[in-house]
Design a protein around this motif. Structure first.
Motif, PDB file in Angstrom:
ATOM      1  N   TYR A 364     -14.704 100.083  56.192  1.00 33.15           N
ATOM      2  CA  TYR A 364     -14.862 100.608  54.845  1.00 33.15           C
ATOM      3  C   TYR A 364     -14.124 101.944  54.718  1.00 33.15           C
ATOM      4  O   TYR A 364     -14.240 102.809  55.586  1.00 33.15           O
ATOM      5  CB  TYR A 364     -16.341 100.818  54.521  1.00 33.15           C
ATOM      6  CG  TYR A 364     -17.115  99.537  54.335  1.00 33.15           C
ATOM      7  CD1 TYR A 364     -17.264  98.979  53.069  1.00 33.15           C
ATOM      8  CD2 TYR A 364     -17.702  98.893  55.416  1.00 33.15           C
ATOM      9  CE1 TYR A 364     -17.975  97.803  52.883  1.00 33.15           C
ATOM     10  CE2 TYR A 364     -18.411  97.711  55.248  1.00 33.15           C
ATOM     11  CZ  TYR A 364     -18.544  97.174  53.968  1.00 33.15           C
ATOM     12  OH  TYR A 364     -19.248  96.002  53.794  1.00 33.15           O
ATOM     13  N   GLU A 367     -14.358 106.459  49.270  1.00 32.29           N
ATOM     14  CA  GLU A 367     -13.773 106.494  47.937  1.00 32.29           C
ATOM     15  C   GLU A 367     -14.202 107.714  47.129  1.00 32.29           C
ATOM     16  O   GLU A 367     -13.386 108.411  46.571  1.00 32.29           O
ATOM     17  CB  GLU A 367     -14.154 105.224  47.176  1.00 32.29           C
ATOM     18  CG  GLU A 367     -13.501 105.084  45.816  1.00 32.29           C
ATOM     19  CD  GLU A 367     -13.883 103.767  45.163  1.00 32.29           C
ATOM     20  OE1 GLU A 367     -15.046 103.649  44.713  1.00 32.29           O
ATOM     21  OE2 GLU A 367     -13.031 102.861  45.118  1.00 32.29           O
ATOM     22  N   ARG A 378     -15.006 101.394  49.933  1.00 33.65           N
ATOM     23  CA  ARG A 378     -14.417 100.100  49.610  1.00 33.65           C
ATOM     24  C   ARG A 378     -14.153  99.334  50.897  1.00 33.65           C
ATOM     25  O   ARG A 378     -13.622  99.887  51.864  1.00 33.65           O
ATOM     26  CB  ARG A 378     -13.093 100.287  48.857  1.00 33.65           C
ATOM     27  CG  ARG A 378     -13.214 100.825  47.447  1.00 33.65           C
ATOM     28  CD  ARG A 378     -13.665  99.766  46.472  1.00 33.65           C
ATOM     29  NE  ARG A 378     -13.741 100.326  45.107  1.00 33.65           N
ATOM     30  CZ  ARG A 378     -14.203  99.656  44.075  1.00 33.65           C
ATOM     31  NH1 ARG A 378     -14.618  98.405  44.229  1.00 33.65           N
ATOM     32  NH2 ARG A 378     -14.259 100.205  42.874  1.00 33.65           N
ATOM     33  N   ARG A 380     -12.177  97.326  53.309  1.00 34.20           N
ATOM     34  CA  ARG A 380     -10.726  97.385  53.470  1.00 34.20           C
ATOM     35  C   ARG A 380     -10.045  96.069  53.093  1.00 34.20           C
ATOM     36  O   ARG A 380      -8.941  96.066  52.538  1.00 34.20           O
ATOM     37  CB  ARG A 380     -10.377  97.772  54.921  1.00 34.20           C
ATOM     38  CG  ARG A 380      -8.888  97.788  55.202  1.00 34.20           C
ATOM     39  CD  ARG A 380      -8.584  98.275  56.607  1.00 34.20           C
ATOM     40  NE  ARG A 380      -8.560  99.729  56.676  1.00 34.20           N
ATOM     41  CZ  ARG A 380      -8.197 100.418  57.768  1.00 34.20           C
ATOM     42  NH1 ARG A 380      -7.881  99.755  58.877  1.00 34.20           N
ATOM     43  NH2 ARG A 380      -8.185 101.726  57.757  1.00 34.20           N
ATOM     44  N   GLN A 381     -10.681  94.934  53.353  1.00 34.18           N
ATOM     45  CA  GLN A 381     -10.044  93.639  53.082  1.00 34.18           C
ATOM     46  C   GLN A 381     -10.400  93.078  51.715  1.00 34.18           C
ATOM     47  O   GLN A 381      -9.533  92.618  50.974  1.00 34.18           O
ATOM     48  CB  GLN A 381     -10.424  92.635  54.173  1.00 34.18           C
ATOM     49  CG  GLN A 381      -9.805  92.955  55.533  1.00 34.18           C
ATOM     50  CD  GLN A 381     -10.160  91.902  56.566  1.00 34.18           C
ATOM     51  OE1 GLN A 381     -11.288  91.396  56.596  1.00 34.18           O
ATOM     52  NE2 GLN A 381      -9.190  91.547  57.407  1.00 34.18           N
ATOM     53  N   THR A 382     -11.679  93.113  51.339  1.00 36.65           N
ATOM     54  CA  THR A 382     -12.098  92.461  50.096  1.00 36.65           C
ATOM     55  C   THR A 382     -12.081  93.397  48.886  1.00 36.65           C
ATOM     56  O   THR A 382     -12.093  92.939  47.748  1.00 36.65           O
ATOM     57  CB  THR A 382     -13.527  91.904  50.242  1.00 36.65           C
ATOM     58  OG1 THR A 382     -14.453  92.997  50.371  1.00 36.65           O
ATOM     59  CG2 THR A 382     -13.635  90.989  51.450  1.00 36.65           C
ATOM     60  N   GLY A 383     -12.083  94.725  49.138  1.00 37.61           N
ATOM     61  CA  GLY A 383     -12.136  95.676  48.034  1.00 37.61           C
ATOM     62  C   GLY A 383     -13.522  95.857  47.446  1.00 37.61           C
ATOM     63  O   GLY A 383     -13.699  96.596  46.472  1.00 37.61           O
ATOM     64  N   ARG A 384     -14.517  95.186  48.028  1.00 34.40           N
ATOM     65  CA  ARG A 384     -15.886  95.289  47.511  1.00 34.40           C
ATOM     66  C   ARG A 384     -16.428  96.693  47.758  1.00 34.40           C
ATOM     67  O   ARG A 384     -16.264  97.263  48.831  1.00 34.40           O
ATOM     68  CB  ARG A 384     -16.786  94.258  48.198  1.00 34.40           C
ATOM     69  CG  ARG A 384     -18.219  94.236  47.662  1.00 34.40           C
ATOM     70  CD  ARG A 384     -18.994  93.059  48.237  1.00 34.40           C
ATOM     71  NE  ARG A 384     -19.146  93.172  49.673  1.00 34.40           N
ATOM     72  CZ  ARG A 384     -20.173  93.794  50.265  1.00 34.40           C
ATOM     73  NH1 ARG A 384     -21.121  94.362  49.520  1.00 34.40           N
ATOM     74  NH2 ARG A 384     -20.260  93.835  51.582  1.00 34.40           N
ATOM     75  N   ARG A 385     -17.077  97.225  46.729  1.00 33.08           N
ATOM     76  CA  ARG A 385     -17.618  98.575  46.831  1.00 33.08           C
ATOM     77  C   ARG A 385     -19.008  98.543  47.451  1.00 33.08           C
ATOM     78  O   ARG A 385     -19.809  97.648  47.161  1.00 33.08           O
ATOM     79  CB  ARG A 385     -17.689  99.233  45.448  1.00 33.08           C
ATOM     80  CG  ARG A 385     -17.988 100.717  45.491  1.00 33.08           C
ATOM     81  CD  ARG A 385     -18.043 101.288  44.087  1.00 33.08           C
ATOM     82  NE  ARG A 385     -18.070 102.734  44.101  1.00 33.08           N
ATOM     83  CZ  ARG A 385     -18.323 103.481  43.047  1.00 33.08           C
ATOM     84  NH1 ARG A 385     -18.554 102.909  41.880  1.00 33.08           N
ATOM     85  NH2 ARG A 385     -18.337 104.802  43.121  1.00 33.08           N
TER      86      ARG A 385
END
Length: 401
Positions: A364, A367, A378, A380-385
């Motif tokens: 992660y 941000e 975030r 790193r791969q999926t962008g999920r917060r």
């Protein structure tokens, strides 16, 4: 005689972490901005703080930013305000908080030096105020009405010693504001790290001890034989809810008085000097103060209150250091710079390097800060917060700290 004051043990702090936020302290300092000796609004000169800080800063709520040295900077009603990260309440926390605040001031001043050179204009920071925040520990939850009672009583209790440690001849008041889960003491900015750390030590220790009292009233102070100046009555705070010991709340202006003259009448009929009153108030809280600071700062509190070291009220006028804060910082006590960082400080400094954290197999990226207790990341791969508290981050990053 009061029982010796003790901070929570490690095991009780761990239980508190599972039950809710860890009790913390934090400091804020406000500065008036002068450009070429003309008072200016910082938002008009810079727009945002990012305009004079050369490094990219992590954003926070609103227009505030996380400074690269761990604290925060923002513009608030016409002043530049810097704040420490939250510091866990434990031995040495008052020293850490004071040291960290001055590190933020030092960093901001250096960035303004660079702005000066680039724009060929002189920038000066005039010290305005300092806010000392102490959270209410878990297990001592108080209603809004009860916290208001604590704040009012603390206005009686704190103003004499805080005056001696933090005020000057031009000061006008010492205030206490209830702020939901914390108490905030407001006073003039103090341009001396040692005095500010001594003030933080006294305020933190006394508030924590008083929160253990079963009753919070002037009557309780009388029962405990704590001196109260005759004719004093607090007024409403000038901002937000709370109370102020303003110069006009007394029979005469205490900030302009001779602090060593025994000419203040107490409600019990005695006459004492402001210095004697401050010392008499503080002595019963010795162990509570000792529990949150170090040897040097503890000694400095009582050196000033007993007259073995000078208060800023001993000077005939306000010292010139107020007019240009941050250009010259006198670190007189070596331990202030060598005390290890708190867990939260270590976590925040780790985040500010922009290195990802690993949770299981996932990485992660940091941000933004969410308030003082949490950080948004975030994947790193999926962008999920995902949001982590500082306690969770301490667990995930312990091996790397």
């Amino acid at each position: 005689m009061a029982a010796p004051y003790k901070l929570p043990t490690l095991s009780s702090r761990l239980v508190a972490r599972r039950a809710g936020p860890v009790p913390v302290i934090g400091l804020e300092a406000e500065f008036t901005l002068y450009v070429d000796d003309v008072k200016r609004l910082p938002e008009e000169v810079f727009g945002t703080a990012q305009k004079f800080v050369r490094q990219k800063m992590l954003p926070r709520k609103g227009r505030s930013f996380q400074l690269p040295v761990g604290g925060a900077v923002y513009f608030d009603t016409g002043v530049i305000e810097v704040a420490t990260p939250i510091i866990e309440i434990e031995t040495g926390c008052a020293v850490r908080a004071g040291r960290t605040l001055w590190e933020q001031i030092e960093f901001v001043r250096q960035e303004l030096d660079a702005w000066e050179a680039a724009h060929h204009q002189r920038v000066r920071l005039e010290g305005f105020s300092t806010h000392y925040n102490v959270s209410v520990p878990v297990g001592r939850s108080l209603s809004a009405a009860r916290l208001g009672q604590v704040a009012r009583m603390l206005t009686y209790l704190l103003h004499p010693p805080v005056m001696l440690l933090a005020a000057n001849k031009l000061s006008t008041g010492v205030g206490v504001r209830p702020r939901g889960d914390r108490l905030e003491v407001t006073a003039d900015f103090t341009p001396d790290p040692d005095l500010m750390i001594a003030t933080t030590s006294l305020i933190t220790g006394i508030i924590l001890a008083v929160l253990d009292w079963p009753l919070h009233s002037v009557a309780e102070m009388k029962r405990r034989a704590i001196p109260i100046i005759a004719g004093f009555a607090p007024c409403k705070h000038t901002s937000r809810k709370g109370f102020l010991a303003r110069h006009f709340c007394f029979p005469r202006n205490p900030f302009a008085a001779d602090i060593n003259a025994p000419d203040w009448r107490l409600i019990d009929g005695r006459h004492r000097s402001l210095r004697q009153i401050a010392l008499e108030i503080t002595l019963p809280f010795r162990e509570a103060i000792r529990a949150v600071t170090d040897h040097d700062a503890f000694a400095h509190v009582f050196e000033v209150l007993s007259g073995r070291a000078r208060s800023l009220l001993d000077f005939p006028t306000r010292p010139a250091r107020y007019e240009d804060a941050g250009h010259r910082i006198e670190w007189n006590r070596r331990t202030h710079r060598t005390l290890p960082r708190s867990r939260y400080e270590q976590v925040i400094h780790r985040i500010l390097t922009h290195r990802p954290i690993r949770v299981g197999s996932a990485l992660y990226e940091p941000e933004r800060m969410i308030g003082w207790h949490a950080v948004a990341f975030r994947h790193r791969q999926t962008g999920r917060r995902r949001t982590f508290t500082l306690d969770e981050l301490a667990v995930h990053t312990m091996a790397e700290l």
